[in-house]
Write a protein that holds these residues in place. Sequence first.
Motif, mmCIF file in Angstrom:
data_model
loop_
_atom_site.group_PDB
_atom_site.id
_atom_site.type_symbol
_atom_site.label_atom_id
_atom_site.label_comp_id
_atom_site.label_asym_id
_atom_site.label_seq_id
_atom_site.Cartn_x
_atom_site.Cartn_y
_atom_site.Cartn_z
ATOM 1 N N GLU A 37 0.824 -1.209 0.000
ATOM 2 C CA GLU A 37 0.000 0.000 0.000
ATOM 3 C C GLU A 37 0.859 1.261 0.000
ATOM 4 N N ALA A 38 2.015 1.214 0.672
ATOM 5 C CA ALA A 38 2.920 2.361 0.677
ATOM 6 C C ALA A 38 3.468 2.620 -0.723
ATOM 7 N N ALA A 39 3.807 1.551 -1.433
ATOM 8 C CA ALA A 39 4.284 1.693 -2.804
ATOM 9 C C ALA A 39 3.185 2.277 -3.687
ATOM 10 N N ALA A 40 1.962 1.834 -3.463
ATOM 11 C CA ALA A 40 0.831 2.364 -4.227
ATOM 12 C C ALA A 40 0.606 3.837 -3.919
ATOM 13 N N ASP A 41 0.779 4.238 -2.669
ATOM 14 C CA ASP A 41 0.588 5.628 -2.283
ATOM 15 C C ASP A 41 1.630 6.513 -2.957
ATOM 16 N N LEU A 167 4.316 -5.068 -5.364
ATOM 17 C CA LEU A 167 3.082 -5.851 -5.298
ATOM 18 C C LEU A 167 3.346 -7.319 -5.621
ATOM 19 N N ALA A 168 4.124 -7.563 -6.675
ATOM 20 C CA ALA A 168 4.408 -8.944 -7.064
ATOM 21 C C ALA A 168 5.127 -9.693 -5.941
ATOM 22 N N ALA A 169 6.134 -9.017 -5.355
ATOM 23 C CA ALA A 169 6.868 -9.650 -4.259
ATOM 24 C C ALA A 169 5.970 -9.846 -3.044
ATOM 25 N N ALA A 170 5.140 -8.836 -2.764
ATOM 26 C CA ALA A 170 4.255 -8.915 -1.604
ATOM 27 C C ALA A 170 3.217 -10.007 -1.767
ATOM 28 N N GLY A 272 -3.981 2.699 -7.054
ATOM 29 C CA GLY A 272 -3.461 1.964 -5.910
ATOM 30 C C GLY A 272 -4.469 1.059 -5.254
ATOM 31 N N PHE A 273 -5.740 1.459 -5.266
ATOM 32 C CA PHE A 273 -6.784 0.690 -4.591
ATOM 33 C C PHE A 273 -7.605 -0.170 -5.552
ATOM 34 N N GLY A 274 -7.350 -0.050 -6.829
ATOM 35 C CA GLY A 274 -8.166 -0.773 -7.797
ATOM 36 C C GLY A 274 -9.523 -0.121 -7.926
ATOM 37 N N GLN A 275 -10.307 -0.233 -6.866
ATOM 38 C CA GLN A 275 -11.597 0.456 -6.762
ATOM 39 C C GLN A 275 -11.746 0.965 -5.328
ATOM 40 N N ALA A 310 -20.458 -0.916 -0.303
ATOM 41 C CA ALA A 310 -19.529 -1.692 -1.134
ATOM 42 C C ALA A 310 -19.340 -3.077 -0.537
ATOM 43 N N GLU A 311 -18.474 -3.862 -1.196
ATOM 44 C CA GLU A 311 -18.105 -5.185 -0.694
ATOM 45 C C GLU A 311 -16.589 -5.334 -0.703
ATOM 46 N N VAL A 312 -16.079 -6.043 0.260
ATOM 47 C CA VAL A 312 -14.641 -6.253 0.392
ATOM 48 C C VAL A 312 -14.091 -6.935 -0.860
ATOM 49 N N GLY A 313 -12.895 -6.488 -1.271
ATOM 50 C CA GLY A 313 -12.271 -7.079 -2.444
ATOM 51 C C GLY A 313 -10.775 -7.246 -2.275
ATOM 52 N N ASN A 314 -10.129 -7.524 -3.393
ATOM 53 C CA ASN A 314 -8.686 -7.742 -3.393
ATOM 54 C C ASN A 314 -8.086 -7.068 -4.619
ATOM 55 N N ARG A 315 -8.576 -5.882 -4.928
ATOM 56 C CA ARG A 315 -8.168 -5.169 -6.136
ATOM 57 C C ARG A 315 -7.012 -4.215 -5.865
ATOM 58 N N GLY A 316 -6.368 -3.799 -6.973
ATOM 59 C CA GLY A 316 -5.280 -2.825 -6.862
ATOM 60 C C GLY A 316 -4.051 -3.407 -6.189
ATOM 61 N N GLN A 317 -3.323 -2.541 -5.457
ATOM 62 C CA GLN A 317 -2.112 -2.959 -4.757
ATOM 63 C C GLN A 317 -2.509 -3.676 -3.473
#
Length: 354
Positions: A37-41, A167-170, A272-275, A310-317
């Motif tokens: 998330e820090a990288a996305a920010d 993100l890939a490493a995380a 960063g958040f996808g949505q 909304a609903e919880v997801g796994n989008r973005g970073q």
Amino acid sequence: MPTDAAGIATASAEVDRVTALVAAAEEELARVTVLAEAAADADRAAQESLVAAQAAQVQTAAQLQTAIAATEVAEADVATLGREAFMGQQSLGAATVLLDAAGPEDVLQRAATLERLGVDRAERLEAVELVQDQQEDADAAAQTAVTQLDAAAATAAQADAAAQGELAAAQASYATAEAERAALAQQLLDAQVALLSAQGVEDAEAAAAAAATRATEVATAGTGQLVTGRITSCYGSRWGTTHYGIDIAAPIGTPIYAPEGGVVLQAGPASGFGQAVYLQHPNGVITLYGHVDSFDVRAGQVVETGQKIAEVGNRGQSTGPHLHIETHYAGLYQDRQDPAPWLQAHGIDVGSCG
């Protein structure tokens, strides 16, 4: 009885051991999520700087074109002055003009005319110099804007590459840690069942399962509503970076509710958040709900307290399904503060983050 006491001690020790291992696995999950998330920010901030640089470049380019056009007009005026002087339309000698005068009054009038012509030429020449200076300034500003745009574009590209790499490493690290945590969670449940059985608790399996469920619902206790999940990371400085929100792990599709009514500022794609969904509340505070899988609201819509947004997801970073919530106090991404006090004031139990 010695046997019972020994059994309880053994089971208790096993519970403590596995609990520590689960905590370590969950800490690793939180670490990789926060770093992603820090990288996305950082990527979002770089993209915003790039947009600003692009706007500045467009503005300075327009100013340069305006200055060039003004210079062309002024230079054409100077050329006209030159032609007029060459043709003698405004270049009669002062002596000739005065000698041809019909009388004293005519002499004064002709002298005044010559003076006005001189002033007019001087002003026109000064105007040319002024617009030429303006063009030079505009050209320098345009060149600076292009340089800044190039730098911003390079920074944005680097930030995006870094975010994708992080993100890939995380995600790889998260997958490993999550598998370990799931296995340990089952071991912990087994150990707790053994302990409860050794302590003489009836239906130890049901009691242990109920205790585990309560432990994962820290985000729903209290009078308010947000989401049913497990808090994995709090706001603050962690692992060499700043985590600007609270993370709550929950299965994809878990409902997210508005802790307080407000107006939807945005709902949809978010860097960063996808949505994400952004709500502005009556006192001006903006709450952000990131990584959502789907959203039930639209920009400009007024929502009520407790309404599903909304609903919880796994989008973005994101390394795993969770809700990331932030509170902004001076506009979007301005003065981001710990969400815990705001959530607690709205009846949301934030567990260890409080």
